[in-house]
Design a protein around this motif. Structure first.
Motif, short mmCIF file in Angstrom:
data_model
loop_
_atom_site.label_atom_id
_atom_site.label_comp_id
_atom_site.label_asym_id
_atom_site.label_seq_id
_atom_site.Cartn_x
_atom_site.Cartn_y
_atom_site.Cartn_z
N PHE A 155 -4.18 0.99 1.41
CA PHE A 155 -3.13 0.74 2.55
C PHE A 155 -1.52 0.84 3.09
O PHE A 155 -0.68 1.38 1.34
N SER A 156 -1.09 0.58 3.84
CA SER A 156 0.69 0.67 4.70
C SER A 156 1.78 -0.56 4.71
O SER A 156 1.03 -1.30 5.43
N PHE A 157 2.41 -0.13 3.90
CA PHE A 157 3.52 -1.27 4.14
C PHE A 157 4.13 -0.92 5.18
O PHE A 157 5.29 -1.42 6.04
N SER A 159 5.48 -1.89 11.62
CA SER A 159 4.31 -1.93 12.01
C SER A 159 3.50 -2.22 12.11
O SER A 159 3.17 -2.47 12.88
N LYS A 160 3.84 -2.43 11.16
CA LYS A 160 1.77 -2.86 10.61
C LYS A 160 1.55 -4.53 9.51
O LYS A 160 2.79 -5.18 9.92
N ASN A 161 0.80 -5.10 10.10
CA ASN A 161 0.47 -6.61 10.18
C ASN A 161 1.79 -6.85 9.08
O ASN A 161 2.00 -7.89 8.66
N SER A 197 4.95 4.11 -2.80
CA SER A 197 5.59 4.24 -2.09
C SER A 197 5.40 4.52 0.31
O SER A 197 6.58 4.58 0.35
N SER A 198 4.48 5.15 0.52
CA SER A 198 3.97 4.49 1.28
C SER A 198 2.60 4.80 1.51
O SER A 198 2.11 4.59 0.64
N GLY A 199 2.04 4.47 2.68
CA GLY A 199 0.76 4.72 2.96
C GLY A 199 -0.12 6.25 2.66
O GLY A 199 -0.88 6.27 2.17
N THR A 200 1.21 6.72 3.09
CA THR A 200 0.74 8.50 2.96
C THR A 200 0.69 8.96 1.33
O THR A 200 -0.87 9.09 0.88
N ASP A 201 1.44 8.04 0.62
CA ASP A 201 1.50 8.57 -0.89
C ASP A 201 -0.14 7.61 -1.49
O ASP A 201 -0.03 7.72 -2.44
N GLU A 217 -11.29 4.78 1.70
CA GLU A 217 -10.65 4.11 3.54
C GLU A 217 -9.24 4.43 3.50
O GLU A 217 -8.26 3.71 2.34
N ASP A 218 -8.89 5.21 4.26
CA ASP A 218 -7.80 4.47 4.85
C ASP A 218 -7.60 3.53 5.41
O ASP A 218 -8.20 3.41 7.15
N ALA A 219 -7.25 2.76 5.17
CA ALA A 219 -7.31 1.24 5.80
C ALA A 219 -5.74 0.91 6.08
O ALA A 219 -5.06 -0.42 6.03
N ALA A 220 -4.73 2.23 6.44
CA ALA A 220 -3.33 1.83 6.40
C ALA A 220 -3.43 0.80 7.38
O ALA A 220 -2.20 0.00 7.46
N GLN A 221 -4.23 0.23 8.22
CA GLN A 221 -4.08 -0.33 9.88
C GLN A 221 -4.69 -1.87 9.35
O GLN A 221 -4.74 -2.78 11.01
N SER A 222 -5.13 -1.84 8.35
CA SER A 222 -6.25 -2.43 8.64
C SER A 222 -6.45 -4.26 7.16
O SER A 222 -6.65 -4.43 7.16
C1 LIG Z 1 -3.96 5.82 9.73
C2 LIG Z 1 -3.18 6.14 8.79
N1 LIG Z 1 -2.82 5.88 7.74
C3 LIG Z 1 -2.12 6.79 6.56
C4 LIG Z 1 -0.74 6.22 6.85
C5 LIG Z 1 0.57 6.20 6.52
O1 LIG Z 1 1.37 5.25 6.27
P1 LIG Z 1 2.33 5.60 5.74
O2 LIG Z 1 3.65 5.94 7.11
O3 LIG Z 1 2.94 3.96 5.51
O4 LIG Z 1 2.94 6.62 5.40
C6 LIG Z 1 -0.32 5.68 8.63
C7 LIG Z 1 0.85 5.00 8.86
O5 LIG Z 1 1.10 4.95 10.02
C8 LIG Z 1 -1.00 5.12 8.92
O6 LIG Z 1 -1.54 4.40 10.42
#
Ligand SMILES: Cc1ncc(COP(=O)(O)O)c(C=O)c1O
Length: 366
Positions: free
Chosen positions: A180-182, A185-187, A58-62, A156-161
């Motif tokens: 990964f995060s979608f 604002s992500k790529n 559901s998110s990069g956080t999740d 790996e927190d690759a949310a931005q990569s």
């Molecule tokens: C480094 C990093 N980790 C985690 C997140 C969390 O992703 P999300 O906003 O999709 O929950 C982000 C998003 O902004 C991020 O930049």
């Protein structure tokens, strides 16, 4: 002239009909949870990440939270990470009751300083969570060396990569698991929140899938306490339309970065350093400048979008006071919070717009 930090409308205009058709297809099917769109996106994101498995969330956080929970990281466990990141990295650790152990950053790349990790390992250490900040992967070889030596998982927190590379290897494929995060604002950004976890470990993949559905397997029989971490098919449909453009968009960002690099060369503006080991996707183009806060006010007045990622390091956040860190503990991360500034880098920027950004920065600083 107005130059926003990001112009999602410009991107949307180029794919609007396809997006509307894809969303309509999901709505017509009324397959509103799971289904073929989510499965197709998982398969494709695994493939572009050189990973065997992917789990839409559901998110990069999740993505991070699910990874931690699936690796059974919790109370009493220490996870070594960077204080210079978005809150979610560290917030997820706190939510699992694990203890974040910070290590300072390399001031050139803004990523965790791999040389400092070894001395932060205690017998309670369970994992290392490097963050691939602004589109560039952290120095993974020495990180994996420490992880292998002490038997630590690497998340790996690759949310931005997404799709960025380190020595030819894809973000998310080097450690045990990649997140990964979608976020729009992500790529690769959806029309709302979304995320993905990738891994090559089949057991972990199976746990990640069960964990995203309240830990149920089969339905109503709960092996462990999970969450609702599911990715919506409408988001998957939008992301599937955008995915074929991702490489071109990241290439356009690299071209824009090269344009800035050249224009700022020999000025007081410190441009981003990209390691020769890495190909960045430039989710952000972050310069370092003197008089940063005055410059922000000036750019605002001139119609140039910019943002500070990040103004407060994690060890100095009020909610992490109990960890016992203090100002001065991580000088490079602290310095970065004082002089970093992200300027527009999105693919649709024109040369004229970039010239306008450069002129306004240089004029103000000289
Ligand atoms: C480094 C990093 N980790 C985690 C997140 C969390 O992703 P999300 O906003 O999709 O929950 C982000 C998003 O902004 C991020 O930049």
């Amino acid at each position: 002239m107005q130059v926003p930090l990001l112009d999602l409308k410009a991107q949307y205009a180029t794919i609007k009909d396809e997006i509307l058709a894809a969303v309509a297809e999901v709505l017509e099917s009324q397959r509103c949870i799971g289904g073929p769109k989510v499965a197709e996106l998982e398969e494709k994101v695994a493939a572009i990440s050189d990973c065997k498995f992917a789990v839409g969330v559901s998110s990069g956080t999740d993505a991070i939270l699910n990874s931690l929970m699936s690796l059974d990281i919790g109370a009493g466990d220490e996870v070594i990470t960077t204080p210079f990141t978005f809150f979610a990295t560290v917030g997820c650790l706190a939510r699992t009751a694990a203890k974040p152990v910070f290590v300072d950053i390399d001031p050139k790349t803004f990523n965790i300083n791999a040389k400092l990790i070894g001395s932060a390992v205690t017998e309670r250490a369970k994992a290392i969570m490097p963050v691939h900040l602004f589109g560039q992967i952290a120095d993974m070889d020495p990180i994996m060396e420490v992880a292998n030596k002490y038997d630590l998982a690497v998340i790996e927190d690759a949310a931005q990569s997404i799709t960025s590379t380190y020595k030819g290897r894809k973000a998310g494929s080097i450690g045990m698991v990649g997140c990964f995060s979608f976020f729009p604002s992500k790529n690769l950004g959806g029309a709302g929140d979304g995320g993905m976890v990738v891994t090559n470990d089949e057991d972990l993949f199976n746990r990640l899938k069960v964990m995203r559905n309240h830990g149920a397997n089969p339905k109503y029989y709960h092996k462990f306490v999970g969450g609702n971490f599911r990715l919506d098919p409408i988001q998957a449909a939008v992301l599937l339309v955008k995915l074929p453009h991702l490489d071109d968009w990241s290439e356009a960002r690299r071209r824009n970065a090269a344009f800035y690099d050249e224009k700022f060369a020999g000025t007081v503006v410190k441009t981003p350093y990209i390691s020769p080991d890495c190909v960045s996707i430039y989710n952000q183009y972050v310069i370092r400048v003197i008089k940063r806060d005055e410059l922000v006010a000036h750019l605002k007045e001139k119609g140039v979008g910019c943002a500070i990622y990040y103004p407060v390091p994690m060890h100095m956040q009020e909610c992490f006071k109990h960890l016992g860190y203090k100002e001065g503990d991580f000088p490079e991360a602290e310095k970065a919070t004082e002089d970093v500034l992200a300027i527009p880098i999105y693919p649709e920027l024109t040369d004229d717009m970039q010239d306008y950004v450069v002129e306004n920065i240089i004029q103000f600083l000289t």
